[in-house]
Design a protein around this motif. Structure first.
Motif, PDB file in Angstrom:
ATOM      1  N   ARG A 519      36.317 -76.432-113.920  1.00  0.00           N
ATOM      2  CA  ARG A 519      35.709 -77.516-113.144  1.00  0.00           C
ATOM      3  C   ARG A 519      35.269 -78.654-114.066  1.00  0.00           C
ATOM      4  O   ARG A 519      35.401 -79.832-113.698  1.00  0.00           O
ATOM      5  CB  ARG A 519      34.520 -76.975-112.355  1.00  0.00           C
ATOM      6  CG  ARG A 519      33.792 -78.060-111.585  1.00  0.00           C
ATOM      7  CD  ARG A 519      32.778 -77.487-110.621  1.00  0.00           C
ATOM      8  NE  ARG A 519      32.118 -78.550-109.876  1.00  0.00           N
ATOM      9  CZ  ARG A 519      31.538 -78.386-108.695  1.00  0.00           C
ATOM     10  NH1 ARG A 519      31.548 -77.204-108.117  1.00  0.00           N
ATOM     11  NH2 ARG A 519      30.948 -79.407-108.090  1.00  0.00           N
ATOM     12  N   TYR A 522      38.223 -80.802-114.779  1.00  0.00           N
ATOM     13  CA  TYR A 522      38.599 -81.616-113.627  1.00  0.00           C
ATOM     14  C   TYR A 522      37.702 -82.847-113.522  1.00  0.00           C
ATOM     15  O   TYR A 522      38.185 -83.978-113.343  1.00  0.00           O
ATOM     16  CB  TYR A 522      38.488 -80.767-112.359  1.00  0.00           C
ATOM     17  CG  TYR A 522      39.024 -81.434-111.112  1.00  0.00           C
ATOM     18  CD1 TYR A 522      40.373 -81.346-110.783  1.00  0.00           C
ATOM     19  CD2 TYR A 522      38.183 -82.171-110.265  1.00  0.00           C
ATOM     20  CE1 TYR A 522      40.873 -81.960-109.635  1.00  0.00           C
ATOM     21  CE2 TYR A 522      38.663 -82.788-109.135  1.00  0.00           C
ATOM     22  CZ  TYR A 522      40.018 -82.678-108.821  1.00  0.00           C
ATOM     23  OH  TYR A 522      40.512 -83.294-107.704  1.00  0.00           O
ATOM     24  N   PHE A 562      33.252 -75.947-105.895  1.00  0.00           N
ATOM     25  CA  PHE A 562      34.492 -76.550-106.387  1.00  0.00           C
ATOM     26  C   PHE A 562      35.636 -76.305-105.406  1.00  0.00           C
ATOM     27  O   PHE A 562      35.860 -75.185-104.947  1.00  0.00           O
ATOM     28  CB  PHE A 562      34.825 -75.964-107.754  1.00  0.00           C
ATOM     29  CG  PHE A 562      35.985 -76.637-108.440  1.00  0.00           C
ATOM     30  CD1 PHE A 562      36.088 -78.020-108.473  1.00  0.00           C
ATOM     31  CD2 PHE A 562      36.968 -75.889-109.066  1.00  0.00           C
ATOM     32  CE1 PHE A 562      37.145 -78.649-109.111  1.00  0.00           C
ATOM     33  CE2 PHE A 562      38.033 -76.502-109.723  1.00  0.00           C
ATOM     34  CZ  PHE A 562      38.115 -77.887-109.736  1.00  0.00           C
ATOM     35  N   GLU A 563      36.327 -77.417-105.062  1.00  0.00           N
ATOM     36  CA  GLU A 563      37.491 -77.401-104.186  1.00  0.00           C
ATOM     37  C   GLU A 563      37.165 -76.942-102.761  1.00  0.00           C
ATOM     38  O   GLU A 563      38.048 -76.558-102.004  1.00  0.00           O
ATOM     39  CB  GLU A 563      38.620 -76.534-104.786  1.00  0.00           C
ATOM     40  CG  GLU A 563      39.151 -77.078-106.108  1.00  0.00           C
ATOM     41  CD  GLU A 563      40.258 -76.229-106.699  1.00  0.00           C
ATOM     42  OE1 GLU A 563      40.287 -75.019-106.401  1.00  0.00           O
ATOM     43  OE2 GLU A 563      41.082 -76.771-107.446  1.00  0.00           O
ATOM     44  N   SER A 564      35.874 -76.994-102.388  1.00  0.00           N
ATOM     45  CA  SER A 564      35.482 -76.683-101.012  1.00  0.00           C
ATOM     46  C   SER A 564      35.768 -77.892-100.123  1.00  0.00           C
ATOM     47  O   SER A 564      36.152 -78.968-100.603  1.00  0.00           O
ATOM     48  CB  SER A 564      33.998 -76.325-100.958  1.00  0.00           C
ATOM     49  OG  SER A 564      33.218 -77.461-101.307  1.00  0.00           O
ATOM     50  N   GLU A 565      35.546 -77.745 -98.806  1.00  0.00           N
ATOM     51  CA  GLU A 565      35.766 -78.854 -97.881  1.00  0.00           C
ATOM     52  C   GLU A 565      34.835 -80.015 -98.196  1.00  0.00           C
ATOM     53  O   GLU A 565      35.232 -81.182 -98.164  1.00  0.00           O
ATOM     54  CB  GLU A 565      35.566 -78.373 -96.438  1.00  0.00           C
ATOM     55  CG  GLU A 565      36.666 -77.455 -95.924  1.00  0.00           C
ATOM     56  CD  GLU A 565      38.037 -78.116 -95.972  1.00  0.00           C
ATOM     57  OE1 GLU A 565      38.152 -79.308 -95.590  1.00  0.00           O
ATOM     58  OE2 GLU A 565      38.994 -77.454 -96.413  1.00  0.00           O
ATOM     59  N   LYS A 568      36.053 -81.848-101.326  1.00  0.00           N
ATOM     60  CA  LYS A 568      37.216 -82.705-101.056  1.00  0.00           C
ATOM     61  C   LYS A 568      36.820 -83.922-100.229  1.00  0.00           C
ATOM     62  O   LYS A 568      37.383 -85.014-100.393  1.00  0.00           O
ATOM     63  CB  LYS A 568      38.292 -81.894-100.346  1.00  0.00           C
ATOM     64  CG  LYS A 568      38.919 -80.821-101.236  1.00  0.00           C
ATOM     65  CD  LYS A 568      39.914 -79.963-100.476  1.00  0.00           C
ATOM     66  CE  LYS A 568      40.503 -78.880-101.380  1.00  0.00           C
ATOM     67  NZ  LYS A 568      41.416 -77.976-100.649  1.00  0.00           N
ATOM     68  N   GLU A 571      35.278 -86.336-102.595  1.00  0.00           N
ATOM     69  CA  GLU A 571      36.333 -86.871-103.479  1.00  0.00           C
ATOM     70  C   GLU A 571      37.120 -87.964-102.762  1.00  0.00           C
ATOM     71  O   GLU A 571      37.443 -89.010-103.352  1.00  0.00           O
ATOM     72  CB  GLU A 571      37.254 -85.737-103.918  1.00  0.00           C
ATOM     73  CG  GLU A 571      38.257 -86.152-104.980  1.00  0.00           C
ATOM     74  CD  GLU A 571      39.063 -84.979-105.500  1.00  0.00           C
ATOM     75  OE1 GLU A 571      39.672 -85.115-106.575  1.00  0.00           O
ATOM     76  OE2 GLU A 571      39.090 -83.919-104.835  1.00  0.00           O
TER      77      GLU A 571
END
Length: 587
Positions: A519, A522, A562-565, A568, A571
């Protein structure tokens, strides 16, 4: 047995006239009525032994007798060390009665009557040596290896090993035979002098593997390697204790050894009360189950405070010999150094800077050198990563303890009063701090292969950005917001993006408290692209408002899994904001 009589008393330094041979660092007991006070020989002059007493010398008189033991200050090593609270002499504090420690009260560090489920690893006919694994027992969830005592020299043949079953630590679990045919019995317990390093390993070139701590201002800017050394100097109130708690919880280590070698009593009480309650994110159990605490507060005798760091390091070396990754945290080594200074002054030695011993840099270097990554003789590996805390008076980072530690430790995490006052935690100064491991070709290769080909270039870019951002901020403060070009504001706010999103971290948030390196990579790469882009603004107010929006969205991403709804969603929101002011670059 050598005996002696007290001929002089200077606080905790006692001079004894001896009637026989005495060795440097030998332990003796001075009789004070029915009480026996433990002391260590620190200097010999003819028939006079200068000893530092680990207890208060109140009511001690000239003429009192002393008995020398013939051995150095030792720790008892065996199953049962985990989850214990010891003092610097390895007395089990939980076994002591009353609110205050009593002079001359020494407790057994292990449990003689506890039974352990033993599983043999060696068999009759095997050739073994010091540090070889004979069997193992389960200590909490750690496989505690029962080893050939470190004092054994040469090769031995295993005659017999106990069958699988339950045994106490004093039961015979193996019989070994040396080359001359002499047999020696082995139990689960052994002793080792704390000031001698345990070297049950092969001398081989070390690999440079990054130790993930989960703390972004360390991993993403000044990383430490497994088996490396670092220290965190800073004034009181800058967050050393919280930072050490975060390292304890999230660092990539199998076991934690905490040496509270001179903290204030209330801070040590916090450790005793908080560690049993802290959840271990690695195991889902309590953090104390893989932790041992060595405690000596700043108001305890200086000699006991000095012993605690060596006791902690020896216990760490013992578990390293089992093939484990150990994280050793010492707070505060300034109090340890002050104990050295007090004893040096009482012996009237030639003083160095600020009255510290002349050889203070050598003492600190020798201690830090005991950390490291090792190859055990059976091919396994183990490591001790040592991070000390330094509390310089008045936050002066030029004082002797900080300067001497700088020469020994490879990582320097300077805690800033200014950052702490502005609530930028962890308050590690990104400009003054450094990691010398970034200069090693082997570690640079590791970063390229395991994180990113451009990782080091990005880190150096951000360090330069922080310096340029600080310069721009100083110009803005001197000349005013409208007294400098808009470029200065943009440069400053770009450095603030990296500061707020990467360097600052919430130790009490379940998501943001620890960030895996995947993470971190990223987020660092996202911000690297963001700050390298060009943006169009008319006024400095637009710059301030725009980058505050950017930082707010990025902070929300930090608080989202991380990379949850949610991650995103933020982001996507960030991309929309960036498009508002981004200047398209020619192809």
């Amino acid at each position: 047995m050598t005996r002696g009589k007290v001929s002089g008393i200077i606080a905790n330094l006692v001079i004894i006239e001896v009637d026989g041979p005495v060795s440097q660092n030998e332990i003796c007991f001075i009789r004070l009525g029915e009480t026996r006070l433990m002391a260590e020989v620190i200097k010999m002059m003819g028939q006079k032994a200068f000893v530092q007493v680990f207890e208060s010398t109140r009511n001690l008189r000239v003429g009192d007798t002393a008995e020398f033991t013939g051995h150095m200050l030792e720790v008892t090593l065996g199953p049962g060390i985990l989850s214990k609270n010891y003092d610097g002499l390895q007395n089990d504090l939980d076994k002591m009665e009353g609110v205050f420690l009593k002079r001359g009260e020494y407790t057994n560090p292990l449990e003689d009557d506890s039974k352990w489920d033993f599983k043999p690893l060696a068999k009759a006919g095997d050739l073994v040596e010091a540090g070889s694994w004979l069997g193992e027992v389960k200590e909490n969830w750690i496989a505690h290896k029962i080893m050939v005592p470190f004092k054994f020299q040469g090769k031995y043949t295993v005659v017999s090993v106990a069958a699988e079953g339950q045994y106490t630590i004093n039961d015979e679990i193996a019989v070994l035979k040396d080359r001359d045919g002499n047999t020696r019995k082995v139990t689960m317990v052994q002793k080792w002098p704390v000031k001698l390093a345990i070297k049950a390993f092969k001398e081989k070139p070390r690999p440079f593997k990054m130790m993930e701590t989960g703390i972004r201002c360390i991993d993403s800017l000044n990383p430490i390697v497994e088996g490396g050394t670092g220290f965190t100097p800073g004034p009181f109130g800058t967050g050393k204790t919280v930072l050490q708690h975060a390292l304890s919880k999230h660092a990539e280590a199998d076991m934690i050894v905490v040496a509270a070698c001179g903290e204030r009593a209330n801070e040590v009480v916090e450790i005793f009360t908080e560690f049993p309650e802290l959840e271990d994110p690695r195991t889902g159990r309590k953090l104390i189950e893989r932790t041992t605490i060595i405690a000596n507060t700043s108001n305890m005798p200086v000699a006991a405070r000095e012993a605690s760091v060596y006791t902690a390091m020896t216990i760490a070396e013992y578990y390293r010999s089992m093939g484990l990754k150990i994280l050793l945290l010492a707070d505060s080594t300034s109090r340890w150094a002050q104990a050295l200074r007090e004893m040096s002054n009482r012996m009237e030695e030639l003083p160095g800077q600020d009255a510290y011993p002349m050889d203070l840099p050598a003492i600190i270097s020798n201690f830090y050198a005991r950390a490291g990554y090792v190859y055990l003789k059976n091919g396994s590996t183990g490591s001790i990563t040592f991070i000390g805390a330094v509390s310089p008076a008045g936050g002066n980072l030029k004082e002797p303890v900080t300067e001497s530690t700088k020469k020994a430790a490879r990582c320097f995490y300077a805690l800033s009063q200014q950052r702490a006052d502005s609530k930028r935690y962890p308050a590690v100064d990104p400009i003054d701090s450094y990691s010398k491991y970034l200069e090693y070709d082997e570690f640079i290769e590791y970063l390229k292969n395991n994180i990113s080909e451009n990782w080091l270039d990005q880190l150096l870019y951000f360090k330069n950005l922080l310096i340029r951002g600080k310069e721009a901020h100083e110009q803005i403060n001197i000349l005013g917001d409208d007294g400098v070009p808009i470029d200065y504001h943009i440069r400053y706010w770009k450095s603030e993006v990296f500061d707020y999103v990467i360097l600052q971290q919430d130790a009490f948030d379940p998501v943001d408290s620890s960030t895996p390196i995947k993470r971190q990579k990223y987020m660092v790469e996202m911000i690297y692209d963001l700050v390298r882009d060009e943006y169009s603004f008319e006024t400095f107010e637009e710059v301030n408002e725009y980058f505050r929006k950017v930082i707010n969205v990025l902070k929300q991403m930090n608080y989202s899994a991380f990379e949850s709804e949610d991650f995103k969603k933020f982001e996507k929101q960030l991309k929309q904001i960036l498009e508002e002011r981004r200047v398209e670059q020619p192809a």
